[in-house]
Motif scaffolding. Structure first.
Motif, PDB file in Angstrom:
ATOM      1  N   HIS A 121     113.764 -67.079  13.258  1.00  0.00           N
ATOM      2  CA  HIS A 121     113.466 -67.812  14.496  1.00  0.00           C
ATOM      3  C   HIS A 121     113.832 -69.293  14.303  1.00  0.00           C
ATOM      4  N   PRO A 122     115.108 -69.637  14.284  1.00  0.00           N
ATOM      5  CA  PRO A 122     115.510 -71.023  13.969  1.00  0.00           C
ATOM      6  C   PRO A 122     114.900 -72.079  14.886  1.00  0.00           C
ATOM      7  N   HIS A 123     114.602 -71.706  16.127  1.00  0.00           N
ATOM      8  CA  HIS A 123     114.094 -72.694  17.081  1.00  0.00           C
ATOM      9  C   HIS A 123     112.711 -73.214  16.730  1.00  0.00           C
ATOM     10  N   ILE A 124     111.959 -72.504  15.876  1.00  0.00           N
ATOM     11  CA  ILE A 124     110.602 -72.978  15.566  1.00  0.00           C
ATOM     12  C   ILE A 124     110.623 -74.236  14.699  1.00  0.00           C
ATOM     13  N   ALA A 125     111.780 -74.596  14.171  1.00  0.00           N
ATOM     14  CA  ALA A 125     111.874 -75.858  13.434  1.00  0.00           C
ATOM     15  C   ALA A 125     111.547 -77.039  14.345  1.00  0.00           C
ATOM     16  N   GLN A 126     111.717 -76.847  15.658  1.00  0.00           N
ATOM     17  CA  GLN A 126     111.433 -77.907  16.629  1.00  0.00           C
ATOM     18  C   GLN A 126     109.993 -77.865  17.127  1.00  0.00           C
ATOM     19  N   TRP A 127     109.250 -76.855  16.734  1.00  0.00           N
ATOM     20  CA  TRP A 127     107.865 -76.742  17.185  1.00  0.00           C
ATOM     21  C   TRP A 127     106.954 -77.578  16.292  1.00  0.00           C
ATOM     22  N   GLN A 128     105.919 -78.122  16.898  1.00  0.00           N
ATOM     23  CA  GLN A 128     104.918 -78.822  16.113  1.00  0.00           C
ATOM     24  C   GLN A 128     104.250 -77.845  15.135  1.00  0.00           C
ATOM     25  N   GLY A 129     103.824 -78.348  14.011  1.00  0.00           N
ATOM     26  CA  GLY A 129     103.100 -77.518  13.053  1.00  0.00           C
ATOM     27  C   GLY A 129     103.978 -76.793  12.062  1.00  0.00           C
ATOM     28  N   PHE A 130     105.314 -76.742  12.314  1.00  0.00           N
ATOM     29  CA  PHE A 130     106.157 -76.003  11.382  1.00  0.00           C
ATOM     30  C   PHE A 130     106.248 -76.705  10.034  1.00  0.00           C
ATOM     31  N   ASP A 131     106.415 -78.011  10.041  1.00  0.00           N
ATOM     32  CA  ASP A 131     106.600 -78.735   8.784  1.00  0.00           C
ATOM     33  C   ASP A 131     105.409 -78.572   7.847  1.00  0.00           C
ATOM     34  N   GLU A 132     104.193 -78.558   8.407  1.00  0.00           N
ATOM     35  CA  GLU A 132     103.011 -78.435   7.555  1.00  0.00           C
ATOM     36  C   GLU A 132     102.543 -76.996   7.356  1.00  0.00           C
ATOM     37  N   LEU A 133     103.282 -76.035   7.914  1.00  0.00           N
ATOM     38  CA  LEU A 133     102.908 -74.626   7.739  1.00  0.00           C
ATOM     39  C   LEU A 133     103.033 -74.227   6.276  1.00  0.00           C
ATOM     40  N   PRO A 134     101.979 -73.665   5.673  1.00  0.00           N
ATOM     41  CA  PRO A 134     102.095 -73.213   4.280  1.00  0.00           C
ATOM     42  C   PRO A 134     103.145 -72.119   4.141  1.00  0.00           C
ATOM     43  N   ASP A 135     103.713 -71.986   2.963  1.00  0.00           N
ATOM     44  CA  ASP A 135     104.726 -70.955   2.754  1.00  0.00           C
ATOM     45  C   ASP A 135     104.123 -69.568   2.942  1.00  0.00           C
ATOM     46  N   GLU A 136     102.926 -69.368   2.438  1.00  0.00           N
ATOM     47  CA  GLU A 136     102.192 -68.122   2.655  1.00  0.00           C
ATOM     48  C   GLU A 136     100.955 -68.477   3.477  1.00  0.00           C
ATOM     49  N   PHE A 137     101.089 -68.368   4.773  1.00  0.00           N
ATOM     50  CA  PHE A 137     100.085 -68.875   5.702  1.00  0.00           C
ATOM     51  C   PHE A 137      99.059 -67.833   6.137  1.00  0.00           C
ATOM     52  N   TRP A 138      99.260 -66.580   5.815  1.00  0.00           N
ATOM     53  CA  TRP A 138      98.400 -65.503   6.282  1.00  0.00           C
ATOM     54  C   TRP A 138      97.253 -65.288   5.284  1.00  0.00           C
ATOM     55  N   PRO A 139      96.124 -64.740   5.741  1.00  0.00           N
ATOM     56  CA  PRO A 139      95.013 -64.471   4.823  1.00  0.00           C
ATOM     57  C   PRO A 139      95.319 -63.272   3.935  1.00  0.00           C
ATOM     58  N   PRO A 140      94.638 -63.139   2.824  1.00  0.00           N
ATOM     59  CA  PRO A 140      94.868 -61.987   1.947  1.00  0.00           C
ATOM     60  C   PRO A 140      94.435 -60.687   2.618  1.00  0.00           C
ATOM     61  N   ARG A 141      95.146 -59.608   2.310  1.00  0.00           N
ATOM     62  CA  ARG A 141      94.793 -58.300   2.871  1.00  0.00           C
ATOM     63  C   ARG A 141      93.464 -57.830   2.311  1.00  0.00           C
ATOM     64  N   SER A 142      92.624 -57.300   3.219  1.00  0.00           N
ATOM     65  CA  SER A 142      91.326 -56.805   2.781  1.00  0.00           C
ATOM     66  C   SER A 142      90.739 -55.901   3.852  1.00  0.00           C
ATOM     67  N   PHE A 143      90.327 -54.701   3.469  1.00  0.00           N
ATOM     68  CA  PHE A 143      89.587 -53.845   4.390  1.00  0.00           C
ATOM     69  C   PHE A 143      88.119 -54.257   4.422  1.00  0.00           C
ATOM     70  N   LYS A 144      87.601 -54.642   3.277  1.00  0.00           N
ATOM     71  CA  LYS A 144      86.173 -54.915   3.131  1.00  0.00           C
ATOM     72  C   LYS A 144      85.762 -56.227   3.782  1.00  0.00           C
ATOM     73  N   ASN A 145      86.577 -57.256   3.628  1.00  0.00           N
ATOM     74  CA  ASN A 145      86.169 -58.595   4.052  1.00  0.00           C
ATOM     75  C   ASN A 145      86.914 -59.117   5.281  1.00  0.00           C
ATOM     76  N   ALA A 146      87.700 -58.269   5.924  1.00  0.00           N
ATOM     77  CA  ALA A 146      88.540 -58.740   7.029  1.00  0.00           C
ATOM     78  C   ALA A 146      87.718 -59.324   8.173  1.00  0.00           C
ATOM     79  N   GLU A 147      86.625 -58.674   8.539  1.00  0.00           N
ATOM     80  CA  GLU A 147      85.828 -59.150   9.672  1.00  0.00           C
ATOM     81  C   GLU A 147      85.183 -60.493   9.366  1.00  0.00           C
ATOM     82  N   GLN A 148      84.645 -60.642   8.151  1.00  0.00           N
ATOM     83  CA  GLN A 148      84.017 -61.913   7.776  1.00  0.00           C
ATOM     84  C   GLN A 148      85.048 -63.030   7.696  1.00  0.00           C
ATOM     85  N   GLU A 149      86.239 -62.691   7.189  1.00  0.00           N
ATOM     86  CA  GLU A 149      87.281 -63.706   7.042  1.00  0.00           C
ATOM     87  C   GLU A 149      87.728 -64.221   8.403  1.00  0.00           C
TER      88      GLU A 149
END
Length: 222
Positions: A121-149
């Motif tokens: 999605h090359p156009h997202i380089a122009q969106w705010q927040g892209f520069d500070e987006l972490p490389d791995e921005f998603w939470p860790p996978r978990s069945f047990k703790n997903a709701e609390q997270e």
């Protein structure tokens, strides 16, 4: 003499339009016998189906006149695609926010690393927040703790919204995240839900904004 704090304080209430992404390859179909979506649950960062893109395109016209001051988008592929289809010509700034990611139970909810996301999605380089987006921005996978997270992340997201200067925002996100945020049933694909976020974090449903009055004048009012 100190400046009155109200001059720079963000609005105490936010008018929000929540939009769930269009149908993703990983989403169950209405027909209970249509099980072709199941393998897509195991594929990383599920994109929209053709139907999902059409669902998003159908929202372009009704959303085009809405006076949003900011469009906040989860950085998963299906939400980026949805926001792009709806708001590609909308002048309002778009902002990626990793706090809006879906709870991560299946691989389909795992994001694409930042460099790969930009390649898709090359156009997202122009969106705010892209520069500070972490490389791995998603939470860790978990069945047990997903709701609390996701519940903890929703609280952080509400605080983030309340500190923003905008008063009317559109959020393009995910069913479980929005359900946790509103304490209401999950939205359908590309369903929109209007609500007010109050200063204490309470979400109150409200009516959607009406379209602005037409500027056209009927030459023959009779």
């Amino acid at each position: 003499m100190a400046e009155p704090s109200c001059l720079c304080a963000p609005p105490k209430r936010k008018l929000l339009c929540l939009i769930r992404h269009g149908q993703g390859e990983h989403n169950p179909r209405r027909n209970p016998l249509a099980l072709a979506f199941l393998p897509s649950l195991l594929k990383r960062d599920a994109p929209l189906t053709g139907k999902g893109k059409r669902q998003a395109q159908a929202l372009e016209e009704p959303m085009s006149a809405m006076p949003f001051e900011l469009i906040v988008v989860s950085p998963l592929t299906r939400t980026i695609q949805t926001a792009t289809e709806i708001f590609s010509t909308h002048p309002t700034p778009k902002r990626l926010c990793h706090l809006m990611c879906e709870r991560t139970i299946f691989p389909s909810d795992v994001g694409t690393p930042k460099a790969g996301l930009l390649a898709k999605h090359p156009h997202i380089a122009q969106w705010q927040g892209f520069d500070e987006l972490p490389d791995e921005f998603w939470p860790p996978r978990s069945f047990k703790n997903a709701e609390q997270e996701v519940a903890a992340r929703v609280l952080e997201f509400k605080e983030w919204l309340l500190l923003r200067p905008e008063s009317c925002l559109c959020l393009v996100g995910h069913s479980a995240f929005f359900s946790t945020m509103t304490s209401l049933p999950k939205l359908a694909n590309c369903e929109d839900f209007w609500c007010e976020l109050r200063s204490d974090g309470e979400i109150v449903p409200c009516t959607r904004l009406p379209p602005p009055p037409s500027t056209c004048i009927d030459p023959d009012p009779s």
